[in-house]
Design a protein around this motif. Structure first.
Motif, short mmCIF file in Angstrom:
data_model
loop_
_atom_site.label_atom_id
_atom_site.label_comp_id
_atom_site.label_asym_id
_atom_site.label_seq_id
_atom_site.Cartn_x
_atom_site.Cartn_y
_atom_site.Cartn_z
N THR A 1 -21.58 5.46 -2.39
CA THR A 1 -22.68 6.04 -1.61
C THR A 1 -22.19 5.62 0.06
OG1 THR A 1 -24.02 3.96 -1.56
CG2 THR A 1 -24.80 5.76 -3.19
N PHE A 2 -20.86 5.41 0.11
CA PHE A 2 -20.59 5.22 1.52
C PHE A 2 -20.53 6.38 2.39
CE2 PHE A 2 -16.81 6.60 -0.55
CZ PHE A 2 -16.11 7.31 0.12
N SER A 3 -20.63 5.89 3.76
CA SER A 3 -20.58 6.77 4.87
C SER A 3 -19.61 6.53 5.91
CB SER A 3 -22.19 6.65 5.51
OG SER A 3 -22.11 7.50 6.53
N ASN A 4 -19.22 7.66 6.44
CA ASN A 4 -18.09 7.62 7.53
C ASN A 4 -18.82 7.96 8.78
OD1 ASN A 4 -15.97 6.66 5.82
ND2 ASN A 4 -15.52 8.52 5.21
N ASN A 5 -20.09 8.40 8.81
CA ASN A 5 -20.55 9.24 9.92
C ASN A 5 -20.55 8.43 11.00
OD1 ASN A 5 -21.86 10.94 11.25
ND2 ASN A 5 -23.79 10.91 10.03
N GLY A 6 -19.61 8.59 11.96
CA GLY A 6 -19.70 7.87 13.35
C GLY A 6 -19.45 6.32 13.67
N PHE A 7 -18.94 5.77 12.42
CA PHE A 7 -18.29 4.36 12.61
C PHE A 7 -17.39 4.33 13.12
CE2 PHE A 7 -21.48 4.52 9.04
CZ PHE A 7 -22.32 3.53 9.19
N PRO A 8 -16.71 3.21 14.25
CA PRO A 8 -17.50 2.04 14.28
C PRO A 8 -18.76 1.98 15.36
CG PRO A 8 -15.61 1.64 15.46
CD PRO A 8 -15.57 3.28 14.88
N ASN A 9 -18.82 3.23 15.95
CA ASN A 9 -20.08 3.15 17.11
C ASN A 9 -21.20 3.29 16.71
OD1 ASN A 9 -17.78 3.75 18.64
ND2 ASN A 9 -17.65 5.93 18.49
N LYS A 10 -21.54 3.48 15.34
CA LYS A 10 -22.93 3.23 14.81
C LYS A 10 -23.20 2.16 14.03
CE LYS A 10 -24.04 8.16 15.21
NZ LYS A 10 -24.65 9.39 14.75
#
Length: 82
Positions: free
Chosen positions: A48-57
């Motif tokens: 269930t991982f997310s790459n959305n916007g990291f590391p900025n979020k």
């Protein structure tokens, strides 16, 4: 669903799958698929991982949506998810 008929409560399974085929073939919802799996196995693991916007979020384990698909997201939101 017959596709899960050989699973048992002694099983621990990892599911990383596209469920579109099951939805179309069996005319079921994503929630139906998830509940069928969970009713048959002892432990089900979903990435269930997310790459959305990291590391900025900031990552929030309860609120950051999974990028792994609708079945994974449904599992993440399930009442018994840990």
């Amino acid at each position: 669903m017959e596709v899960f008929k050989n699973l048992s409560k002694d099983d621990t399974i990892l599911i990383q799958a596209n469920c579109v085929h099951l939805i179309c073939k069996y005319k079921v919802s994503v929630k139906d698929i998830l509940e069928d799996i969970l009713s048959r196995v002892g432990t089900a693991v979903f990435p269930t991982f997310s790459n959305n916007g990291f590391p900025n979020k900031t990552f929030d384990i309860r609120n950051t949506k999974s990028d792994m698909g609708v079945l994974s997201e449904c599992a993440r939101l399930h009442d018994n998810a840990v």
